[in-house]
Design an enzyme around this catalytic site. Structure first.
Site, PDB file in Angstrom:
ATOM      1  N   HIS A 170      -9.939  -2.858   6.654  1.00  0.00           N
ATOM      2  CA  HIS A 170      -9.415  -1.634   6.048  1.00  0.00           C
ATOM      3  C   HIS A 170      -9.672  -1.674   4.551  1.00  0.00           C
ATOM      4  O   HIS A 170     -10.153  -2.671   4.000  1.00  0.00           O
ATOM      5  CB  HIS A 170      -7.923  -1.497   6.365  1.00  0.00           C
ATOM      6  N   ASP A 210       2.031   2.666   3.565  1.00  0.00           N
ATOM      7  CA  ASP A 210       1.196   3.841   3.309  1.00  0.00           C
ATOM      8  C   ASP A 210       1.101   4.739   4.534  1.00  0.00           C
ATOM      9  O   ASP A 210       1.232   5.961   4.438  1.00  0.00           O
ATOM     10  CB  ASP A 210      -0.190   3.354   2.892  1.00  0.00           C
ATOM     11  N   GLU A 237      -1.186  -7.898   2.221  1.00  0.00           N
ATOM     12  CA  GLU A 237      -1.003  -6.449   2.160  1.00  0.00           C
ATOM     13  C   GLU A 237       0.045  -5.969   3.152  1.00  0.00           C
ATOM     14  O   GLU A 237      -0.063  -6.211   4.357  1.00  0.00           O
ATOM     15  CB  GLU A 237      -2.316  -5.718   2.451  1.00  0.00           C
ATOM     16  N   HIS A 242       2.138   8.682   4.999  1.00  0.00           N
ATOM     17  CA  HIS A 242       1.165   9.697   5.404  1.00  0.00           C
ATOM     18  C   HIS A 242       1.655  10.480   6.620  1.00  0.00           C
ATOM     19  O   HIS A 242       1.407  11.680   6.741  1.00  0.00           O
ATOM     20  CB  HIS A 242      -0.180   9.042   5.738  1.00  0.00           C
ATOM     21  N   SER A 294      -7.035   4.309  -1.660  1.00  0.00           N
ATOM     22  CA  SER A 294      -6.799   2.863  -1.568  1.00  0.00           C
ATOM     23  C   SER A 294      -8.058   2.031  -1.745  1.00  0.00           C
ATOM     24  O   SER A 294      -7.961   0.825  -2.002  1.00  0.00           O
ATOM     25  CB  SER A 294      -6.157   2.524  -0.212  1.00  0.00           C
ATOM     26  N   ASP A 334      -1.091  -0.047  -4.811  1.00  0.00           N
ATOM     27  CA  ASP A 334      -2.356   0.578  -5.191  1.00  0.00           C
ATOM     28  C   ASP A 334      -2.140   1.987  -5.721  1.00  0.00           C
ATOM     29  O   ASP A 334      -2.849   2.453  -6.609  1.00  0.00           O
ATOM     30  CB  ASP A 334      -3.328   0.580  -4.013  1.00  0.00           C
ATOM     31  N   HIS A 335      -1.133   2.658  -5.180  1.00  0.00           N
ATOM     32  CA  HIS A 335      -0.840   4.040  -5.569  1.00  0.00           C
ATOM     33  C   HIS A 335       0.537   4.402  -5.039  1.00  0.00           C
ATOM     34  O   HIS A 335       1.167   3.618  -4.320  1.00  0.00           O
ATOM     35  CB  HIS A 335      -1.889   5.002  -4.987  1.00  0.00           C
ATOM     36  N   ASP A 342       0.841  -1.194   0.000  1.00  0.00           N
ATOM     37  CA  ASP A 342       0.000   0.000   0.000  1.00  0.00           C
ATOM     38  C   ASP A 342       0.880   1.249   0.000  1.00  0.00           C
ATOM     39  O   ASP A 342       1.666   1.473   0.919  1.00  0.00           O
ATOM     40  CB  ASP A 342      -0.919  -0.005   1.222  1.00  0.00           C
ATOM     41  N   THR A 399      -7.961  -1.941   1.632  1.00  0.00           N
ATOM     42  CA  THR A 399      -7.444  -2.969   0.729  1.00  0.00           C
ATOM     43  C   THR A 399      -8.109  -4.322   0.932  1.00  0.00           C
ATOM     44  O   THR A 399      -8.689  -4.873  -0.010  1.00  0.00           O
ATOM     45  CB  THR A 399      -5.917  -3.085   0.869  1.00  0.00           C
TER      46      THR A 399
END
Length: 512
Positions: free
Chosen positions: A160, A325, A320, A329, A99, A366-367, A49, A162
């Site tokens: 969550h 991620d 995952e 953040h 996500s 995912d990004h 992620d 994902t």
């Protein structure tokens, strides 16, 4: 500088070193002309992620430096995969995605709106009445319907964004339990994500991650943190979802565990169903993990595969590395990169437990994030270190790692903070950011797709993100992709080869 790095530097002065390396790589590339067109008995998706290409590169360097190397020349396990593609990550309503919408793409094969899981773009975020009729199913369900065992392993909550796209149909990714849902949505019949985990596909074989508090009635003390109210149950309907699952599985060799000791006490050969919820919410960062009480991602993957692979029809496993991620953040690059390295260890472990002959393994993200590293750093420079130059504008040093935005923006006396006055190598240091935000944002560029095993060559070029599960389903002959799997006589034309040859292929792969 250690002795090994000195030896490497001396070798690199010889042009023959580079030419021989290139020739070995060329020889391996030529071997890829013999495509693996076997049926994928097993399919594994590793989802990092927020693991954009800069994160992959920085994690590679970190992995090497953790092993006493310069880092740049190191190979991640995913680097060894023979096929690499790029994935276009946009959501149907977002240039820079979230996500949830992306999970719907790479799990359900359909692009969707940001903030929604397991529903098409016709569903509107947070509007319950747009759910019905717009549900889309995932490759996990396709695999289950085909008789395969299925599993979900994550370092986040199991409800969550994902993991939830694998089983839920929800117009709001934040509806973790009914305690987080508006009354109107409940009155209109929408279900929270935790409830859907146990009801939509009731026999998911392996579920591991965090998220205990979403499973218990409101104010129920947590088993691990009974004195901390923030970890209490959040459900308004009074249901104990863990208790219900345990009752349903008691005669099916099903086990619930909430700590590492109990997990490791199980013999996978005697377990058919496993529910492991190791924290009230997300699991801790790998650097902060209590190694006595919480399993690592690698340890969870090891147990999951050993349980799932007992099924003669094979398995589907979603893994995952979700806190890559979260680290980004928070602007905490060190946390994010150590999460990525841990996921790479899990990829290595999965490779040792499976064979490229009959297992398609895909690693992607995912990004991305607005994370970067630069500044003309020298070879072997600590990935968390300073650039070798100072700014020619404010005459201050800067770290190689920087963010485009986020919580690391800081002014001291009206000017950029002098990073030499702080400990920029500590675990929770927030790297400097160009724009102040309480939370750093995702990035919009393409992300990598690494693949190995049957039909991995179909993941090539630049592709839309929703293409990924269609390839995986095609390789495994599940879902809508079955016609190519049979001859006119009705028997599989992609026949199995001998176990001996499979072993030789696996050995060859490990030696490459």
């Amino acid at each position: 500088m250690n002795i090994m790095n000195i030896i490497v530097w001396e070798q690199e002065k010889d042009p023959g070193f580079w030419k021989e390396w290139a020739q070995r790589t060329l020889k391996n590339a030529l071997n890829l002309q013999d495509l693996n067109k076997n049926v994928a008995k097993n399919i594994i998706l590793f989802l990092g992620d927020g693991m954009g290409v800069p994160t992959v590169t920085a994690a590679r360097i970190l992995k090497g430096q953790l092993n006493g190397q310069n880092g740049e020349e190191t190979q991640l396990e995913m680097d060894k995969f023979p096929y690499v593609a790029l994935s276009k990550t946009y959501n149907t309503n977002a240039q820079v995605p979230d996500s949830a919408g992306t999970a719907t793409a790479y799990l359900c094969g359909v692009k969707a709106n940001e903030g929604t899981v397991g529903v098409s773009a016709a569903a509107v975020k947070s509007q319950c009445n747009t759910t019905r009729g717009n549900e889309v199913t995932s490759i996990l369900k396709w695999a289950k319907d085909a008789g395969k065992s299925v599993g979900i392993v994550t370092t986040t909550r199991v409800n969550h964004a994902t993991p939830s796209a694998a089983y839920a149909h929800c117009v709001d990714r934040d509806w973790y339990s009914d305690g987080e849902m508006p009354d109107e949505a409940l009155q209109n019949g929408c279900k929270d994500i935790a409830r859907q985990l146990f009801e939509n596909i009731p026999d998911i074989d392996v579920i591991m991650g965090g998220g205990r508090r979403s499973m218990y009635p409101r104010n129920t003390p947590d088993v691990e943190y009974p004195g901390e109210k923030k970890h209490n149950g959040t459900r308004k309907d009074g249901r104990n979802l863990v208790g219900e699952w345990t009752d349903r599985m008691k005669d099916k060799r099903g086990y619930y565990v909430w700590n590492k000791k109990d997990l490791f006490s199980l013999n996978p050969n005697n377990v058919d169903y496993l529910l492991g919820l190791f924290e009230p919410a997300d699991l801790p960062y790998e650097l902060e993990r209590n190694k006595e009480t919480d399993p690592s991602l690698t340890e969870m993957v090891d147990v999951a595969i050993k349980i799932l692979q007992k099924n003669e029809r094979g398995f589907y496993l979603l893994v995952e590395g979700g806190r890559i991620d979260h680290g980004h953040h928070d602007g905490k690059a060190k946390q994010a990169l150590h999460e990525a390295v841990e996921m790479d260890r899990a990829i290595t472990r999965a490779g040792l437990l499976t064979s490229i002959y009959d297992t398609l393994t895909v690693v992607t993200a995912d990004h991305s994030h607005v994370f970067s590293f630069g500044g003309y750093t020298h070879r072997g420079n600590s990935i968390f270190g300073l650039a070798p130059i100072i700014s020619d504008i404010d005459q201050k040093p800067f770290t190689s790692i920087l963010y485009g935005n986020g919580p690391g923006f800081k002014l001291v006396n009206g000017a950029r903070e002098n990073v030499s006055t702080v400990d920029f190598k500590q675990n929770n240091y927030q790297a400097q950011a160009a724009v102040p935000l309480s939370m750093e944002t995702h990035g919009g560029e393409d992300v990598a797709i690494f693949s190995k095993g049957p039909m991995a060559h179909l993941l090539h070029g630049v592709q839309e993100q929703h293409y990924i599960p269609h390839v995986m389903a095609y390789a495994a002959c599940i879902g809508q992709n079955k016609d190519h799997c049979r001859t006119n006589s009705g028997s599989p034309f992609l026949s199995h080869i001998s176990p001996t040859l499979a072993l030789l292929l696996s050995v060859k792969w490990l030696l490459c």
